[in-house]
Write a protein that holds these residues in place. Structure first.
Motif, mmCIF file in Angstrom:
data_model
loop_
_atom_site.group_PDB
_atom_site.id
_atom_site.type_symbol
_atom_site.label_atom_id
_atom_site.label_comp_id
_atom_site.label_asym_id
_atom_site.label_seq_id
_atom_site.Cartn_x
_atom_site.Cartn_y
_atom_site.Cartn_z
ATOM 1 N N VAL A 15 11.608 21.673 -2.773
ATOM 2 C CA VAL A 15 10.690 20.919 -1.903
ATOM 3 C C VAL A 15 9.255 21.381 -2.179
ATOM 4 O O VAL A 15 8.348 20.570 -2.393
ATOM 5 C CB VAL A 15 11.044 21.151 -0.401
ATOM 6 N N TYR A 26 -1.311 12.683 -4.086
ATOM 7 C CA TYR A 26 -0.891 12.396 -2.708
ATOM 8 C C TYR A 26 -1.824 11.399 -2.009
ATOM 9 O O TYR A 26 -1.359 10.444 -1.378
ATOM 10 C CB TYR A 26 -0.828 13.707 -1.907
ATOM 11 N N GLN A 33 0.976 7.648 5.155
ATOM 12 C CA GLN A 33 0.861 8.955 5.807
ATOM 13 C C GLN A 33 -0.503 9.094 6.488
ATOM 14 O O GLN A 33 -0.625 9.680 7.559
ATOM 15 C CB GLN A 33 1.039 10.070 4.768
ATOM 16 N N CYS A 60 0.005 20.886 6.375
ATOM 17 C CA CYS A 60 -1.278 20.151 6.423
ATOM 18 C C CYS A 60 -1.427 19.183 5.256
ATOM 19 O O CYS A 60 -2.213 18.232 5.338
ATOM 20 C CB CYS A 60 -2.451 21.130 6.435
ATOM 21 N N GLY A 61 -0.669 19.393 4.162
ATOM 22 C CA GLY A 61 -0.826 18.535 2.987
ATOM 23 C C GLY A 61 -2.279 18.551 2.533
ATOM 24 O O GLY A 61 -2.955 19.592 2.562
ATOM 25 N N ASP A 83 0.639 25.313 4.988
ATOM 26 C CA ASP A 83 1.583 24.463 4.252
ATOM 27 C C ASP A 83 2.471 25.365 3.401
ATOM 28 O O ASP A 83 2.053 26.460 2.987
ATOM 29 C CB ASP A 83 0.826 23.468 3.359
ATOM 30 N N MET A 88 -1.265 22.272 -1.882
ATOM 31 C CA MET A 88 -1.640 21.414 -0.755
ATOM 32 C C MET A 88 -2.688 22.118 0.116
ATOM 33 O O MET A 88 -3.676 21.498 0.541
ATOM 34 C CB MET A 88 -0.409 21.041 0.080
ATOM 35 N N GLY A 111 6.643 26.671 7.839
ATOM 36 C CA GLY A 111 6.555 26.356 9.267
ATOM 37 C C GLY A 111 7.824 26.672 10.033
ATOM 38 O O GLY A 111 7.825 26.683 11.258
ATOM 39 N N GLU A 112 8.910 26.919 9.317
ATOM 40 C CA GLU A 112 10.153 27.302 9.992
ATOM 41 C C GLU A 112 10.209 28.803 10.242
ATOM 42 O O GLU A 112 11.118 29.269 10.921
ATOM 43 C CB GLU A 112 11.369 26.901 9.141
ATOM 44 N N MET A 127 4.287 14.412 9.645
ATOM 45 C CA MET A 127 5.159 14.058 8.523
ATOM 46 C C MET A 127 5.552 15.256 7.658
ATOM 47 O O MET A 127 5.679 15.134 6.448
ATOM 48 C CB MET A 127 4.486 12.996 7.654
ATOM 49 N N ALA A 128 5.739 16.409 8.278
ATOM 50 C CA ALA A 128 6.142 17.600 7.516
ATOM 51 C C ALA A 128 7.444 18.206 8.032
ATOM 52 O O ALA A 128 8.277 18.653 7.238
ATOM 53 C CB ALA A 128 5.028 18.641 7.553
ATOM 54 N N TRP A 131 11.172 18.182 6.873
ATOM 55 C CA TRP A 131 11.678 19.039 5.791
ATOM 56 C C TRP A 131 12.262 20.343 6.333
ATOM 57 O O TRP A 131 12.707 21.176 5.550
ATOM 58 C CB TRP A 131 10.550 19.339 4.786
HETATM 59 C C1 LIG Z 1 4.472 14.201 3.600
HETATM 60 S S1 LIG Z 1 3.447 15.616 3.457
HETATM 61 C C2 LIG Z 1 2.440 15.443 4.929
HETATM 62 C C3 LIG Z 1 1.106 16.101 4.747
HETATM 63 C C4 LIG Z 1 0.064 15.812 5.832
HETATM 64 N N1 LIG Z 1 0.415 16.439 7.076
HETATM 65 C C5 LIG Z 1 -0.138 14.339 5.995
HETATM 66 O O1 LIG Z 1 0.020 13.839 7.114
HETATM 67 O O2 LIG Z 1 -0.483 13.688 5.021
HETATM 68 C C6 LIG Z 1 4.548 16.926 3.874
HETATM 69 C C7 LIG Z 1 3.927 18.303 3.734
HETATM 70 O O3 LIG Z 1 4.786 19.241 4.380
HETATM 71 C C8 LIG Z 1 4.859 20.419 3.605
HETATM 72 N N2 LIG Z 1 6.084 21.122 3.966
HETATM 73 C C9 LIG Z 1 7.361 20.807 3.650
HETATM 74 N N3 LIG Z 1 8.191 21.712 4.196
HETATM 75 C C10 LIG Z 1 7.424 22.601 4.879
HETATM 76 C C11 LIG Z 1 7.707 23.771 5.630
HETATM 77 N N4 LIG Z 1 8.959 24.224 5.805
HETATM 78 N N5 LIG Z 1 6.674 24.458 6.161
HETATM 79 C C12 LIG Z 1 5.395 24.028 5.978
HETATM 80 N N6 LIG Z 1 5.070 22.936 5.271
HETATM 81 C C13 LIG Z 1 6.079 22.223 4.723
HETATM 82 C C14 LIG Z 1 4.797 19.923 2.178
HETATM 83 O O4 LIG Z 1 4.416 20.916 1.273
HETATM 84 C C15 LIG Z 1 3.791 18.770 2.293
HETATM 85 O O5 LIG Z 1 2.484 19.181 2.045
#
Ligand SMILES: C[S@@+](CC[C@H](N)C(=O)[O-])C[C@H]1O[C@@H](n2cnc3c(N)ncnc32)[C@H](O)[C@@H]1O
Length: 264
Positions: A15, A26, A33, A60-61, A83, A88, A111-112, A127-128, A131
């Motif tokens: 991921v 992105y 998004q 934060c992407g 992130d 990102m 984030g977990e 949208m994060a 995952w």
């Molecule tokens: C779809 S993007 C969304 C980014 C931004 N928040 C937006 O709205 O455009 C998902 C983001 O979540 C991050 N991500 C995925 N799993 C994560 C985790 N366990 N902890 C923190 N970030 C995570 C990814 O690296 C990615 O940058």
């Protein structure tokens, strides 16, 4: 490390590396998004306290939500944009120029598993958290970072996400790799009555069906559900053949969670 733990670590690493690779594409592919982040900011802003606050952002992407929120924060606020992907975080910090009165810092963080010493008045994510391996547990953990009076506000994905794509896969005899997202009711039941879960649909229209796959690639969101092998080139061809070159519309089923801090 046990074998299941190793598998979990490998999946998260996949991921992370796919989002790392998508940091440069992105913004171009993530217009849906951007709209979802803007709508989340619209939910958060009227609920902001008028005093300086500590904000923690998960996933934060490239900073769609960060950019929508920071100009409206009370002067003196501090924002930590985090992130899983270092690329990102770097993209977010280079794009978002905070007002002089706001401090923005970035950190690479899962984030977990946030460090326990991270108090916040506002924990946000757009949208994060879909995952996360265990969404309700992850959200409960994040809520524990809230100071009294604080708010957790996130968007994530619901079970109606990519229905049209999954139907196309099944019609071609292919098991889709879309992760199993919860229904709004299941998420409500898991979080309890103090959480509000709103549901909306963000359409994803493409001139050609192939555009859907480009969207997933460009936004880095192409890791299949844990334990699901990625679709092979042959399987993808079989799915696409049904609608090759035709317009295709699917959608994100967006779940917005607004969860105030626990009452002391
Ligand atoms: C779809 S993007 C969304 C980014 C931004 N928040 C937006 O709205 O455009 C998902 C983001 O979540 C991050 N991500 C995925 N799993 C994560 C985790 N366990 N902890 C923190 N970030 C995570 C990814 O690296 C990615 O940058």
């Amino acid at each position: 490390m046990t074998a299941p733990e190793k598998k979990e670590q490998d999946w998260k690493e996949t991921v992370r590396s796919r989002f790392d690779s998508a940091a440069a594409t992105y913004d171009g592919d993530g217009q849906a998004q951007r709209q979802i982040a803007a709508a989340l900011a619209g939910q958060i802003l009227p609920r902001l306290p008028r005093r300086p606050l500590r904000g923690l952002e998960i996933g934060c992407g490239t900073g769609f939500l960060t950019a929508a929120l920071l100009p409206a924060l009370p002067a003196g606020s501090q924002w930590l944009a985090t992130d899983l992907s270092a690329a990102m975080v770097a993209a977010c910090l280079s794009r978002v120029i905070p007002p002089d009165s706001i401090t923005l810092t970035g950190a690479v963080m899962d984030g977990e598993a946030p460090p326990q010493t991270l108090p916040a008045d506002l924990v946000v994510s757009s949208m994060a958290v879909q995952w996360f391996r265990d969404l309700p547990a992850g959200l409960r953990r994040l809520r524990r970072h809230l100071a009294p009076g604080g708010l957790l506000a996130v968007t994530t994905l619901g079970s109606g996400t990519f229905t049209e794509w999954r139907d196309l896969c099944r019609a071609a005899g292919v098991v889709p790799g879309t992760p199993p997202y919860p229904t709004a009711d299941a998420l409500r039941a898991a979080l309890g009555p103090s959480a509000t879960v709103l549901q909306s649909r963000q359409p994803l229209p493409f001139d050609r069906t192939e555009g859907f796959l480009r969207h997933l690639r460009g936004t880095g969101a192409r890791t299949a559900a844990p334990g699901h092998p990625p679709l092979s080139a042959g399987q993808l061809r079989r799915v696409l053949r049904q609608r090759a070159g035709q317009p295709f519309t699917t959608a994100y089923d967006v779940l917005t969670v607004l969860w105030p801090a626990e009452k002391p």
